[in-house]
Design an enzyme around this catalytic site. Sequence first.
Site, PDB file in Angstrom:
ATOM      1  N   CYS A  81     -85.722 -39.704  -6.457  1.00 52.65           N
ATOM      2  CA  CYS A  81     -84.887 -40.778  -6.992  1.00 52.65           C
ATOM      3  C   CYS A  81     -85.339 -41.062  -8.413  1.00 52.65           C
ATOM      4  O   CYS A  81     -86.546 -41.191  -8.671  1.00 52.65           O
ATOM      5  CB  CYS A  81     -85.030 -42.038  -6.139  1.00 52.65           C
ATOM      6  SG  CYS A  81     -83.993 -43.407  -6.705  1.00 52.65           S
ATOM      7  N   GLU A  95     -76.773 -42.574  -2.845  1.00 54.91           N
ATOM      8  CA  GLU A  95     -76.189 -43.478  -3.856  1.00 54.91           C
ATOM      9  C   GLU A  95     -75.593 -44.732  -3.217  1.00 54.91           C
ATOM     10  O   GLU A  95     -75.746 -45.844  -3.752  1.00 54.91           O
ATOM     11  CB  GLU A  95     -75.108 -42.754  -4.673  1.00 54.91           C
ATOM     12  CG  GLU A  95     -75.560 -41.504  -5.416  1.00 54.91           C
ATOM     13  CD  GLU A  95     -76.850 -41.662  -6.179  1.00 54.91           C
ATOM     14  OE1 GLU A  95     -77.190 -42.785  -6.586  1.00 54.91           O
ATOM     15  OE2 GLU A  95     -77.546 -40.638  -6.352  1.00 54.91           O
ATOM     16  N   HIS A 137     -78.144 -47.239  -2.540  1.00 53.91           N
ATOM     17  CA  HIS A 137     -78.523 -48.045  -3.720  1.00 53.91           C
ATOM     18  C   HIS A 137     -77.629 -49.279  -3.855  1.00 53.91           C
ATOM     19  O   HIS A 137     -78.095 -50.347  -4.261  1.00 53.91           O
ATOM     20  CB  HIS A 137     -78.392 -47.222  -5.005  1.00 53.91           C
ATOM     21  CG  HIS A 137     -79.581 -46.369  -5.345  1.00 53.91           C
ATOM     22  ND1 HIS A 137     -80.832 -46.895  -5.571  1.00 53.91           N
ATOM     23  CD2 HIS A 137     -79.706 -45.031  -5.536  1.00 53.91           C
ATOM     24  CE1 HIS A 137     -81.673 -45.903  -5.876  1.00 53.91           C
ATOM     25  NE2 HIS A 137     -81.015 -44.759  -5.862  1.00 53.91           N
TER      26      HIS A 137
HETATM   27  O1  GNR Z   1     -81.315 -36.632  -9.067  1.00 55.74           O
HETATM   28  C1  GNR Z   1     -81.430 -36.912  -7.867  1.00 55.74           C
HETATM   29  N1  GNR Z   1     -81.720 -35.933  -6.980  1.00 55.74           N
HETATM   30  C2  GNR Z   1     -81.651 -36.103  -5.608  1.00 55.74           C
HETATM   31  C3  GNR Z   1     -82.225 -35.127  -4.806  1.00 55.74           C
HETATM   32  C4  GNR Z   1     -82.169 -35.234  -3.432  1.00 55.74           C
HETATM   33  C5  GNR Z   1     -81.551 -36.310  -2.853  1.00 55.74           C
HETATM   34  C6  GNR Z   1     -80.996 -37.305  -3.638  1.00 55.74           C
HETATM   35  C7  GNR Z   1     -81.040 -37.202  -5.002  1.00 55.74           C
HETATM   36  S1  GNR Z   1     -80.306 -38.416  -5.993  1.00 55.74           S
HETATM   37  C8  GNR Z   1     -81.308 -38.316  -7.424  1.00 55.74           C
HETATM   38  C9  GNR Z   1     -80.798 -39.244  -8.512  1.00 55.74           C
HETATM   39  C10 GNR Z   1     -80.882 -40.672  -8.048  1.00 55.74           C
HETATM   40  O2  GNR Z   1     -81.897 -41.297  -7.990  1.00 55.74           O
HETATM   41  N2  GNR Z   1     -79.771 -41.235  -7.657  1.00 55.74           N
HETATM   42  O3  GNR Z   1     -79.771 -42.482  -7.192  1.00 55.74           O
HETATM   43 NI    NI Z   2     -81.764 -42.818  -6.358  1.00 59.75          NI
END
Ligand code: GNR
Ligand code: NI
Length: 172
Positions: free
Chosen positions: A95, A138, A141
């Site tokens: 993340c 997402e 979040h």
């Molecule tokens: O860039 C990101 N890579 C990712 C890899 C595996 C599972 C989820 C993600 S999302 C993350 C970007 C991010 O923090 N989105 O909220």
């Molecule tokens: Ni994230």
Amino acid sequence: MTLRPIITLPDEKILREISKPVISVDVQTRKLWDDMLETMYHAPGIGLAAIQIGIAQRAIVVDLSKDGEEKTPIFLANPEIIWSSEAQSDYEEGCLSIPEYYEMVTRPSEVKVRYLDRQGQPVEMHAAGLMATCLQHEIDHLNGVLFIDHISRLKRERVVKKFQKAQKLGKL
Ligand code: GNR
Ligand code: NI
């Protein structure tokens, strides 16, 4: 488009907020998505929720294209999971709000998501694989949920404390 700073741990005050629905998909929403997209590409990442740049609106951008490939951004407002598979899969998640930390997370392998697109039109998408994982990450979040909430309490508390300590030492 404007590059915005990404909110990271230990700033749970912001990251734990519940984002509010986008009232109407308008010029401001599209500007928000464009800023998020620039910020996500710069990081780089494959998805970003508005709360990660400090804006508590239910807006997401996703782009799973690999570097060198043509970009395939997807813009979502007010996404809702309307179906998830019984089958689960494990994926090593990261993340942008928890830099340099990766852990396996188990989630439904496939989901159906309803959202408003860039034109404000309702759309349904069936997602599997990395797209299913990313959309669930997402949408979490938007509800103040981080991927570390899906791992053991011991691991979660360890990573949160690491970021709290780094901030106290002036390293964040
Ligand atoms: O860039 C990101 N890579 C990712 C890899 C595996 C599972 C989820 C993600 S999302 C993350 C970007 C991010 O923090 N989105 O909220
Ligand atoms: Ni994230």
